[in-house]
Design a protein around this motif. Sequence first.
Motif, PDB file in Angstrom:
ATOM      1  N   LYS A  47       0.966   2.151  -7.030  1.00 44.87           N
ATOM      2  CA  LYS A  47       0.219   1.293  -8.087  1.00 44.87           C
ATOM      3  C   LYS A  47      -0.822   2.247  -8.663  1.00 44.87           C
ATOM      4  CE  LYS A  47      -1.111  -1.759  -5.275  1.00 44.87           C
ATOM      5  NZ  LYS A  47      -0.398  -1.077  -3.966  1.00 44.87           N
ATOM      6  N   SER A  48      -1.845   2.923  -7.897  1.00 46.73           N
ATOM      7  CA  SER A  48      -2.819   3.784  -8.645  1.00 46.73           C
ATOM      8  C   SER A  48      -1.987   5.011  -9.327  1.00 46.73           C
ATOM      9  CB  SER A  48      -3.611   4.249  -7.585  1.00 46.73           C
ATOM     10  OG  SER A  48      -4.411   3.174  -6.655  1.00 46.73           O
ATOM     11  N   VAL A  49      -1.230   5.411  -8.859  1.00 46.17           N
ATOM     12  CA  VAL A  49      -0.342   6.414  -9.693  1.00 46.17           C
ATOM     13  C   VAL A  49      -0.032   5.994 -10.903  1.00 46.17           C
ATOM     14  CG1 VAL A  49       1.594   8.308  -9.744  1.00 46.17           C
ATOM     15  CG2 VAL A  49       0.163   7.894  -7.423  1.00 46.17           C
ATOM     16  N   SER A  71       0.781  -1.320  -0.209  1.00 48.94           N
ATOM     17  CA  SER A  71       0.065  -0.027   0.067  1.00 48.94           C
ATOM     18  C   SER A  71       1.068   1.238   0.125  1.00 48.94           C
ATOM     19  CB  SER A  71      -0.957   0.084   1.303  1.00 48.94           C
ATOM     20  OG  SER A  71      -1.848   1.090   1.390  1.00 48.94           O
ATOM     21  N   GLY A  72       0.544   2.038  -0.825  1.00 51.08           N
ATOM     22  CA  GLY A  72       1.196   3.225  -0.877  1.00 51.08           C
ATOM     23  C   GLY A  72       2.683   3.436  -1.812  1.00 51.08           C
ATOM     24  N   GLN A  80     -10.397   2.484  -8.065  1.00 47.95           N
ATOM     25  CA  GLN A  80     -10.094   1.613  -6.836  1.00 47.95           C
ATOM     26  C   GLN A  80     -11.347   1.738  -6.043  1.00 47.95           C
ATOM     27  OE1 GLN A  80      -6.292   2.252  -4.838  1.00 47.95           O
ATOM     28  NE2 GLN A  80      -6.829   0.917  -3.338  1.00 47.95           N
TER      29      GLN A  80
HETATM   30  N1  LIG Z   1      -2.554  13.781  -6.321  1.00 45.68           N
HETATM   31  C1  LIG Z   1      -1.573  13.372  -5.046  1.00 45.68           C
HETATM   32  N2  LIG Z   1      -0.987  14.015  -4.701  1.00 45.68           N
HETATM   33  C2  LIG Z   1       0.053  14.028  -3.772  1.00 45.68           C
HETATM   34  N3  LIG Z   1       0.328  12.906  -3.266  1.00 45.68           N
HETATM   35  C3  LIG Z   1      -0.152  11.714  -3.803  1.00 45.68           C
HETATM   36  C4  LIG Z   1      -1.189  11.926  -4.840  1.00 45.68           C
HETATM   37  N4  LIG Z   1      -1.449  10.619  -5.287  1.00 45.68           N
HETATM   38  C5  LIG Z   1      -0.820  10.021  -4.555  1.00 45.68           C
HETATM   39  N5  LIG Z   1      -0.140  10.285  -3.770  1.00 45.68           N
HETATM   40  C6  LIG Z   1       0.965   9.704  -3.088  1.00 45.68           C
HETATM   41  O1  LIG Z   1       1.786   8.820  -3.699  1.00 45.68           O
HETATM   42  C7  LIG Z   1       1.738   7.590  -3.017  1.00 45.68           C
HETATM   43  C8  LIG Z   1       1.261   6.376  -3.799  1.00 45.68           C
HETATM   44  O2  LIG Z   1       0.017   6.424  -3.869  1.00 45.68           O
HETATM   45  P1  LIG Z   1      -0.828   5.235  -4.547  1.00 45.68           P
HETATM   46  O3  LIG Z   1      -2.194   5.430  -4.337  1.00 45.68           O
HETATM   47  O4  LIG Z   1      -0.413   5.125  -5.998  1.00 45.68           O
HETATM   48  O5  LIG Z   1      -0.675   3.950  -3.602  1.00 45.68           O
HETATM   49  P2  LIG Z   1      -0.936   2.450  -4.031  1.00 45.68           P
HETATM   50  O6  LIG Z   1       0.247   1.664  -4.337  1.00 45.68           O
HETATM   51  O7  LIG Z   1      -2.202   2.480  -5.160  1.00 45.68           O
HETATM   52  O8  LIG Z   1      -1.627   2.041  -2.525  1.00 45.68           O
HETATM   53  P3  LIG Z   1      -2.969   1.282  -2.152  1.00 45.68           P
HETATM   54  O9  LIG Z   1      -2.378  -0.448  -2.405  1.00 45.68           O
HETATM   55  O10 LIG Z   1      -3.159   1.702  -0.791  1.00 45.68           O
HETATM   56  O11 LIG Z   1      -3.942   1.491  -3.065  1.00 45.68           O
HETATM   57  C9  LIG Z   1       1.101   7.663  -1.607  1.00 45.68           C
HETATM   58  O12 LIG Z   1       1.972   8.323  -0.801  1.00 45.68           O
HETATM   59  C10 LIG Z   1       0.116   8.970  -1.917  1.00 45.68           C
HETATM   60  O13 LIG Z   1      -0.123   9.760  -0.809  1.00 45.68           O
END
Ligand SMILES: Nc1ncnc2c1ncn2[C@@H]1O[C@H](COP(=O)(O)OP(=O)(O)OP(=O)(O)O)[C@@H](O)[C@H]1O
Length: 243
Positions: A44-46, A40-41, A86
């Motif tokens: 992946k979503s980014v 998490s974090g 998501q």
């Molecule tokens: N628009 C934004 N502005 C600032 N920080 C962001 C933004 N979008 C994502 N982040 C940061 O980028 C990092 C990665 O976020 P992301 O949502 O891609 O994680 P993830 O791997 O999808 O996690 P999860 O498994 O919980 O969904 C996190 O620290 C998040 O706070």
Amino acid sequence: MNPYAIRTHDLSKEYNGEAILKKINLQLERGRIHAIIGPSGVGKSVLLRLLNLLEEPTSGEIHFDGRALKENDRLELQRRMTLVFQKPVLFNTSVYENVAYGLKVRKENRRSILEKVRKALEVVDLKNYEHKRARNLSGGEKQRVAIAQAMVLEPEILFLDEPTSDLDPRNVAIIEELIKYINEEFKITVVIATHNMFQAKRLAHEATFLFGGRIIESGKAQEIFTKPKDRRVLRFIEGKMIF
Ligand SMILES: Nc1ncnc2c1ncn2[C@@H]1O[C@H](COP(=O)(O)OP(=O)(O)OP(=O)(O)O)[C@@H](O)[C@H]1O
Ligand SMILES: [Mg+2]
């Protein structure tokens, strides 16, 4: 035709000066199911939002069909891909209206919308749900409506961001079967973000592990899951590191 639907070259993303993704070099072969796995974090979503052209990278390039992205091609490319978020948000209207929405935005005619929506609802096995209120459906049914919203646009690439994270095992199995069916039947390239290793193992042809903002291992899922090269991936597969 280029075998890669998408390739990235040193793709990086920062937010407020903080590096989230660092020089990601990803190769997504056409027609396959790719899993993006990581805690998490990790970003992946980014990464999915960058690939889907919803956000701009800080640096690096994305190539589609072997060609660097040109500004003029952006809209056309966006039409060839869809992302199921998501946490999908459904409108407070009927299932039909929810699925038809994207086609209305594209100004398709009523007849074609009707046909495509029916087809998409059949794909997700919600044939008789047209008139039901989307918000009253169960979690699993809502997720299938969200997938129908994507499928109705006939994408070449379907991005799924943790499509089963809030579902019970029975609905997880239904969604996983649906993802396999979509990939096999329509030859759609699927990119799925998940922190669930078992899900990745069940679904993916190819897998990419992200850790600390970087790719730590990427390749054929079967090889990675049986013989990972990276110790952190091994620990994860052995269940000693929980993502
Ligand atoms: N628009 C934004 N502005 C600032 N920080 C962001 C933004 N979008 C994502 N982040 C940061 O980028 C990092 C990665 O976020 P992301 O949502 O891609 O994680 P993830 O791997 O999808 O996690 P999860 O498994 O919980 O969904 C996190 O620290 C998040 O706070
Ligand atoms: Mg996420």
